[in-house]
Design an enzyme around this catalytic site. Structure first.
Site, PDB file in Angstrom:
ATOM      1  N   HIS A 156       0.819  -1.226   0.000  1.00  0.00           N
ATOM      2  CA  HIS A 156       0.000   0.000   0.000  1.00  0.00           C
ATOM      3  C   HIS A 156       0.848   1.270   0.000  1.00  0.00           C
ATOM      4  O   HIS A 156       0.345   2.342  -0.291  1.00  0.00           O
ATOM      5  CB  HIS A 156      -0.937  -0.001   1.218  1.00  0.00           C
ATOM      6  CG  HIS A 156      -2.030  -1.020   1.113  1.00  0.00           C
ATOM      7  ND1 HIS A 156      -3.317  -0.702   0.776  1.00  0.00           N
ATOM      8  CD2 HIS A 156      -2.021  -2.377   1.262  1.00  0.00           C
ATOM      9  CE1 HIS A 156      -4.057  -1.798   0.744  1.00  0.00           C
ATOM     10  NE2 HIS A 156      -3.291  -2.835   1.037  1.00  0.00           N
ATOM     11  N   ASP A 363       3.547   9.378  -0.706  1.00  0.00           N
ATOM     12  CA  ASP A 363       2.345   8.618  -0.372  1.00  0.00           C
ATOM     13  C   ASP A 363       2.171   7.522  -1.399  1.00  0.00           C
ATOM     14  O   ASP A 363       2.369   7.761  -2.595  1.00  0.00           O
ATOM     15  CB  ASP A 363       1.122   9.557  -0.413  1.00  0.00           C
ATOM     16  CG  ASP A 363       0.129   9.263   0.697  1.00  0.00           C
ATOM     17  OD1 ASP A 363       0.040   8.097   1.102  1.00  0.00           O
ATOM     18  OD2 ASP A 363      -0.544  10.207   1.149  1.00  0.00           O
TER      19      ASP A 363
HETATM   20  P1  ADQ Z   1      -3.058   6.072   4.651  1.00  0.00           P
HETATM   21  O1  ADQ Z   1      -1.656   6.529   4.852  1.00  0.00           O
HETATM   22  O2  ADQ Z   1      -3.860   5.910   5.865  1.00  0.00           O
HETATM   23  O3  ADQ Z   1      -3.147   4.738   3.776  1.00  0.00           O
HETATM   24  P2  ADQ Z   1      -4.972   7.432   2.723  1.00  0.00           P
HETATM   25  O4  ADQ Z   1      -4.891   6.714   1.432  1.00  0.00           O
HETATM   26  O5  ADQ Z   1      -5.158   8.892   2.549  1.00  0.00           O
HETATM   27  O6  ADQ Z   1      -3.711   7.232   3.670  1.00  0.00           O
HETATM   28  O7  ADQ Z   1      -6.209   6.845   3.505  1.00  0.00           O
HETATM   29  C1  ADQ Z   1      -6.639   7.417   4.688  1.00  0.00           C
HETATM   30  C2  ADQ Z   1      -8.098   7.072   4.946  1.00  0.00           C
HETATM   31  O8  ADQ Z   1      -8.376   7.448   6.282  1.00  0.00           O
HETATM   32  C3  ADQ Z   1      -9.034   7.852   4.034  1.00  0.00           C
HETATM   33  O9  ADQ Z   1     -10.117   7.025   3.687  1.00  0.00           O
HETATM   34  C4  ADQ Z   1      -9.488   9.005   4.916  1.00  0.00           C
HETATM   35  O10 ADQ Z   1     -10.777   9.496   4.642  1.00  0.00           O
HETATM   36  C5  ADQ Z   1      -9.410   8.401   6.300  1.00  0.00           C
HETATM   37  N1  ADQ Z   1      -9.104   9.463   7.276  1.00  0.00           N
HETATM   38  C6  ADQ Z   1      -8.058  10.291   7.289  1.00  0.00           C
HETATM   39  N2  ADQ Z   1      -8.167  11.178   8.313  1.00  0.00           N
HETATM   40  C7  ADQ Z   1      -9.299  10.899   8.944  1.00  0.00           C
HETATM   41  C8  ADQ Z   1      -9.987  11.457  10.074  1.00  0.00           C
HETATM   42  N3  ADQ Z   1      -9.546  12.510  10.746  1.00  0.00           N
HETATM   43  N4  ADQ Z   1     -11.123  10.882  10.465  1.00  0.00           N
HETATM   44  C9  ADQ Z   1     -11.629   9.837   9.794  1.00  0.00           C
HETATM   45  N5  ADQ Z   1     -11.042   9.277   8.726  1.00  0.00           N
HETATM   46  C10 ADQ Z   1      -9.896   9.795   8.306  1.00  0.00           C
HETATM   47  C11 ADQ Z   1      -2.196   3.855   3.191  1.00  0.00           C
HETATM   48  C12 ADQ Z   1      -1.144   4.495   2.267  1.00  0.00           C
HETATM   49  C13 ADQ Z   1      -1.834   5.311   1.191  1.00  0.00           C
HETATM   50  C14 ADQ Z   1      -2.812   4.412   0.412  1.00  0.00           C
HETATM   51  C15 ADQ Z   1      -3.739   3.660   1.353  1.00  0.00           C
HETATM   52  C16 ADQ Z   1      -4.588   2.629   0.625  1.00  0.00           C
HETATM   53  O11 ADQ Z   1      -0.261   5.312   3.025  1.00  0.00           O
HETATM   54  O12 ADQ Z   1      -0.897   5.891   0.304  1.00  0.00           O
HETATM   55  O13 ADQ Z   1      -3.602   5.212  -0.459  1.00  0.00           O
HETATM   56  O14 ADQ Z   1      -2.989   2.978   2.357  1.00  0.00           O
HETATM   57  O15 ADQ Z   1      -3.796   1.752  -0.112  1.00  0.00           O
END
Ligand code: ADQ
Length: 457
Positions: A156, A363
């Site tokens: 991921h 990311d």
């Molecule tokens: P993350 O680093 O967690 O994931 P991201 O892809 O942005 O990053 O996913 C975060 C999720 O958490 C999103 O669905 C978002 O809405 C939710 N989220 C963030 N802040 C929040 C908050 N304050 N309250 C509730 N929900 C919140 C890892 C990798 C990424 C990759 C994903 C999926 O780092 O690059 O896209 O896995 O593979």
């Protein structure tokens, strides 16, 4: 069809709503369709010497199989090698990496133990899909136990350039274990290329005779499968009457421009740079001062690690300094919220914001960028400002793409976003919406599983 077995560090809750996000949304249907198993750490930490029994629970027609970690395993496998070595290195932060031999050993041992537990649950034609950097060597451990099932792996997070990954002590061992899989999936073509370059440059990996995991039958397929979201499910949360009420509340008084950032509080997300960029925006475009607010929602994660507590302090100082220097009795420029927020509230906040600021320093993909697009009104959409270092930037080219290290550039992009014509906003948004629909979460899941099952039938 063969049964699906998903393995990830943490298992999801299959009873949660489909709108809960994360791997539950991504994999739930595939698990339910075939009486699948989801295997991983229970989230519990137990005392040393406690028998590490396997807990089996039925949720609908899915079996949830979990095991606890001991305190030592949690410290060394989870916090230590996974999050103090692999996470920073894979996000190009060698300066934050801590390589501890005991942590590396425990990481290996936990993978061995988990593989032994999982092997006992597997039927001959099960296909196994392992997720993320905590569990890279798991297939190699399963192979040692004689498991010949099809096994796939999806990373991921980014796979960094070989010049970076070779800083990990014993990286040859670690990356070698990836050859025990049948399919290895990455988020972007860049990651695939980095893996290829590493393999070319590291002779040990490339010599089939010396490679115990490669056989005439087992050919490794390495491919890019960009992860997406369930676009309609997210969009529907942004269009409820409750969402409309929240949106009205956001743009009240003099506030006509609302900028939003939503990220776990992680150094990879570039939050201090983002705050400094917003400060530059206020300096460079004083006319927009009283009309613009930036809201940053950043829930805590991995707080036991120093790098994470430091960034928390830094952000509190930065937001305090901006509000102190620029704020007025009727205007607070930065609203910083250090907690998790329900997803339907996030959807409303995205829809009510003219600018989505997604500026990670690195990311794997970044799903917030896709959620921001999904939540917009097609008639009057906001503008996504996206870091060139997010995996999502490879696809979302109609966003305003920025270098997150360049505060002046990000400040100018915020200005361009809030002053952009409706016509241009619509054009960009239509193209982006089409892109996230084409590459949604269902396509991610089915294309990976098709490849994984391809030669298993
Ligand atoms: P993350 O680093 O967690 O994931 P991201 O892809 O942005 O990053 O996913 C975060 C999720 O958490 C999103 O669905 C978002 O809405 C939710 N989220 C963030 N802040 C929040 C908050 N304050 N309250 C509730 N929900 C919140 C890892 C990798 C990424 C990759 C994903 C999926 O780092 O690059 O896209 O896995 O593979």
């Amino acid at each position: 069809m063969s049964r699906l077995v998903v393995v990830s560090n943490r298992v999801g809750d299959m009873t949660a709503s489909t709108q809960s996000g994360g791997l539950v949304t991504a994999l739930g249907d595939a698990l339910r369709d075939g009486n699948g198993i989801w295997f991983g750490w229970s989230g519990e930490v137990v005392e040393e010497g406690t028998p590490a029994g396997l807990n089996l629970e039925r949720q609908g027609n899915v079996t949830i199989a979990t095991q606890p970690l001991t305190g030592e395993e949690y410290d060394h496998y989870y916090l230590g090698f996974s999050n103090r070595a692999l996470w920073p290195v894979f996000h190009y932060r060698l300066d934050l990496a801590d390589f501890d031999a005991e942590a590396a050993n425990t990481y290996h041992n936990v993978n061995t133990r988990m593989a032994k537990s999982l092997a006992g649950l597997l039927a001959e034609d099960d296909v196994v899909w392992i997720h993320d950097y905590h569990l890279i060597p798991m297939a190699a451990e399963l192979r040692k136990l004689g498991v010949e099932n099809r096994i796939g792996f999806f990373l991921h997070i980014p796979f960094p350039a070989p010049e970076i990954i070779t800083a990990v002590p014993h990286h040859e061992w670690l990356i070698d274990t990836m050859f025990a899989y049948d399919v290895v999936g990455f988020q972007t073509e860049q990651d695939v290329q980095n893996f290829g370059r590493y393999a070319e440059q590291t002779a040990a990996v490339m010599t089939p005779e010396t490679h115990p995991f490669r056989t005439a039958q087992r050919k490794l397929k390495v491919k890019c499968y960009p992860i997406g979201i369930d676009v309609d499910a997210f969009a529907s949360m942004a269009t409820t009457p409750e969402a409309a009420e929240r949106i009205r509340h956001l743009r009240r008084g003099t506030i006509s421009h609302h900028v939003i950032g939503v990220d776990r509080l992680d150094y990879s997300k570039g939050l201090p740079d983002r705050f400094r960029s917003f400060r530059r925006f206020l300096e460079m475009f004083p006319d927009h001062r009283k009309t613009t607010v930036m809201m940053q929602i950043a829930p805590p994660t991995r707080e036991e690690l120093t790098a994470y507590s430091e960034i928390r302090t830094e952000l509190e100082q930065l937001s305090g300094a901006i509000n102190g220097a620029f704020g007025d009795f009727d205007w607070t420029p930065v609203r910083y919220i250090h907690r998790s927020v329900p997803r339907d509230v996030l959807a409303a906040l995205f829809r009510g914001s003219n600018v989505g600021l997604v500026t990670p320093l690195r990311d794997g993909m970044n799903l917030v960028a896709k959620e921001y697009i999904a939540a917009q009104s097609r008639q009057d959409p906001g503008v996504l400002v996206l870091s060139q270092f997010a995996g999502a930037a490879a696809d979302l080219t109609e966003a305003i793409i920025v270098n997150p290290y360049d505060a002046d550039e990000v400040a100018a992009a915020i200005h361009a976003a809030i002053t952009m014509s409706l016509e241009e906003r619509r054009e960009r948004h239509d193209a982006l919406l089409q892109r996230i629909r084409q590459r949604d979460v269902a396509r991610w899941r089915t294309s990976f599983l098709e490849d994984l099952r391809a030669e298993a039938a």
